[in-house]
Design a protein around this motif. Structure first.
Motif, short mmCIF file in Angstrom:
data_model
loop_
_atom_site.label_atom_id
_atom_site.label_comp_id
_atom_site.label_asym_id
_atom_site.label_seq_id
_atom_site.Cartn_x
_atom_site.Cartn_y
_atom_site.Cartn_z
N MET A 1 64.82 53.91 51.64
CA MET A 1 63.89 53.08 50.75
C MET A 1 62.49 53.84 50.90
SD MET A 1 62.74 48.92 51.28
CE MET A 1 61.95 48.87 52.53
N GLU A 2 61.86 53.74 49.66
CA GLU A 2 60.73 54.60 49.51
C GLU A 2 59.60 53.81 49.94
OE1 GLU A 2 58.16 55.84 45.56
OE2 GLU A 2 60.45 55.64 45.30
N ARG A 3 58.45 54.39 50.68
CA ARG A 3 57.38 53.80 51.27
C ARG A 3 56.33 53.69 50.08
NH1 ARG A 3 56.44 55.62 57.27
NH2 ARG A 3 58.56 54.80 58.22
N VAL A 4 55.73 52.63 50.00
CA VAL A 4 54.68 52.30 48.91
C VAL A 4 53.13 52.49 49.62
CG1 VAL A 4 53.82 50.83 47.10
CG2 VAL A 4 56.14 51.07 47.50
N THR A 5 52.28 53.62 49.13
CA THR A 5 51.25 53.55 49.59
C THR A 5 50.22 52.97 48.53
OG1 THR A 5 50.97 55.85 49.03
CG2 THR A 5 51.58 55.36 51.24
N GLN A 6 48.82 52.65 48.94
CA GLN A 6 47.91 52.10 47.96
C GLN A 6 46.73 52.67 48.58
OE1 GLN A 6 48.25 48.09 46.55
NE2 GLN A 6 49.62 47.75 48.24
N CYS A 7 45.67 52.90 47.67
CA CYS A 7 44.47 53.36 48.10
C CYS A 7 43.45 52.38 48.46
CB CYS A 7 43.62 54.35 46.93
SG CYS A 7 42.10 54.87 47.30
N CYS A 8 42.80 52.42 49.71
CA CYS A 8 42.08 51.43 50.39
C CYS A 8 40.91 51.52 49.40
CB CYS A 8 41.78 51.74 51.67
SG CYS A 8 40.82 50.40 52.66
N ILE A 9 40.27 50.41 49.10
CA ILE A 9 38.91 50.32 48.54
C ILE A 9 37.72 50.48 49.21
CG2 ILE A 9 38.49 47.86 48.68
CD1 ILE A 9 37.50 47.95 45.67
N VAL A 10 37.93 50.35 50.69
CA VAL A 10 36.97 50.48 51.67
C VAL A 10 36.85 51.80 51.99
CG1 VAL A 10 36.04 49.82 53.99
CG2 VAL A 10 37.01 48.23 52.37
N CYS A 11 38.00 52.53 52.42
CA CYS A 11 37.89 53.90 53.13
C CYS A 11 38.36 54.76 52.18
CB CYS A 11 38.77 53.97 54.51
SG CYS A 11 40.34 53.75 54.45
N GLY A 12 39.04 54.48 51.23
CA GLY A 12 39.49 55.40 50.23
C GLY A 12 41.13 56.20 50.82
N GLU A 13 41.46 55.90 51.70
CA GLU A 13 42.92 56.53 52.28
C GLU A 13 43.86 55.81 51.68
OE1 GLU A 13 43.09 59.00 54.77
OE2 GLU A 13 40.77 59.13 54.63
N GLU A 14 44.94 56.48 51.61
CA GLU A 14 46.25 55.97 51.22
C GLU A 14 47.09 55.27 52.38
OE1 GLU A 14 48.08 55.89 48.08
OE2 GLU A 14 46.13 56.64 47.11
N ARG A 15 47.36 53.94 52.44
CA ARG A 15 48.06 53.47 53.47
C ARG A 15 49.07 52.57 52.95
NH1 ARG A 15 44.71 54.29 58.46
NH2 ARG A 15 43.13 54.90 57.65
N GLU A 16 50.03 52.19 53.96
CA GLU A 16 51.03 51.21 53.64
C GLU A 16 50.77 49.86 53.52
OE1 GLU A 16 54.99 52.56 55.32
OE2 GLU A 16 54.32 54.55 54.93
N VAL A 17 50.03 49.67 54.94
CA VAL A 17 50.00 48.24 55.21
C VAL A 17 48.49 47.83 55.00
CG1 VAL A 17 50.21 46.67 57.21
CG2 VAL A 17 51.91 48.30 57.14
N GLY A 18 48.39 46.68 54.49
CA GLY A 18 47.06 45.88 54.21
C GLY A 18 47.21 44.72 53.47
N ILE A 19 46.06 44.34 52.99
CA ILE A 19 45.85 43.21 52.20
C ILE A 19 45.43 43.44 50.78
CG2 ILE A 19 45.88 41.43 54.10
CD1 ILE A 19 42.49 41.37 53.43
N ALA A 20 45.69 42.51 49.72
CA ALA A 20 45.34 42.73 48.46
C ALA A 20 44.55 41.55 47.94
CB ALA A 20 46.60 42.85 47.29
N ILE A 21 43.28 41.76 47.58
CA ILE A 21 42.17 40.87 47.03
C ILE A 21 41.79 41.19 45.59
CG2 ILE A 21 39.88 39.80 47.63
CD1 ILE A 21 40.12 40.67 50.42
N CYS A 22 42.25 40.26 44.63
CA CYS A 22 42.21 40.23 43.33
C CYS A 22 42.67 41.59 42.96
CB CYS A 22 40.65 40.35 42.99
SG CYS A 22 40.26 38.63 43.26
N GLU A 23 44.03 41.78 43.27
CA GLU A 23 44.67 43.29 42.89
C GLU A 23 44.17 44.57 43.39
OE1 GLU A 23 45.41 43.31 38.85
OE2 GLU A 23 46.31 41.34 38.88
N GLN A 24 42.88 44.34 44.46
CA GLN A 24 42.23 45.57 45.25
C GLN A 24 42.92 45.62 46.63
OE1 GLN A 24 40.67 47.88 43.47
NE2 GLN A 24 41.25 46.40 41.52
#
Length: 60
Positions: A1-24
């Motif tokens: 299974m492919e791991r999905v990362t997203q860019c954190c709006i606070v630190c700018g790092e690519e991470r897998e685990v976190g929360i989304a607020i208004c699609e951010q």
């Protein structure tokens, strides 16, 4: 299974685990740090500024 990362709006790092607020995305380490940061802490204004970016992007 492919791991999905997203860019954190606070630190700018690519991470897998976190929360989304208004699609951010906010990564889990930033979320935890923000929650425990006192209003008198020097980092507090930075977090407020970054959270404001969510509102600005949503209303752009």
């Amino acid at each position: 299974m492919e791991r999905v990362t997203q860019c954190c709006i606070v630190c700018g790092e690519e991470r897998e685990v976190g929360i989304a607020i208004c699609e951010q995305f906010i990564c889990q380490p930033c979320e935890q740090e923000m929650v425990k940061t006192d209003v008198n802490d020097a980092k507090y204004p930075f977090f407020i500024h970054q959270m404001r970016q969510i509102w600005l992007k949503k209303n752009a």
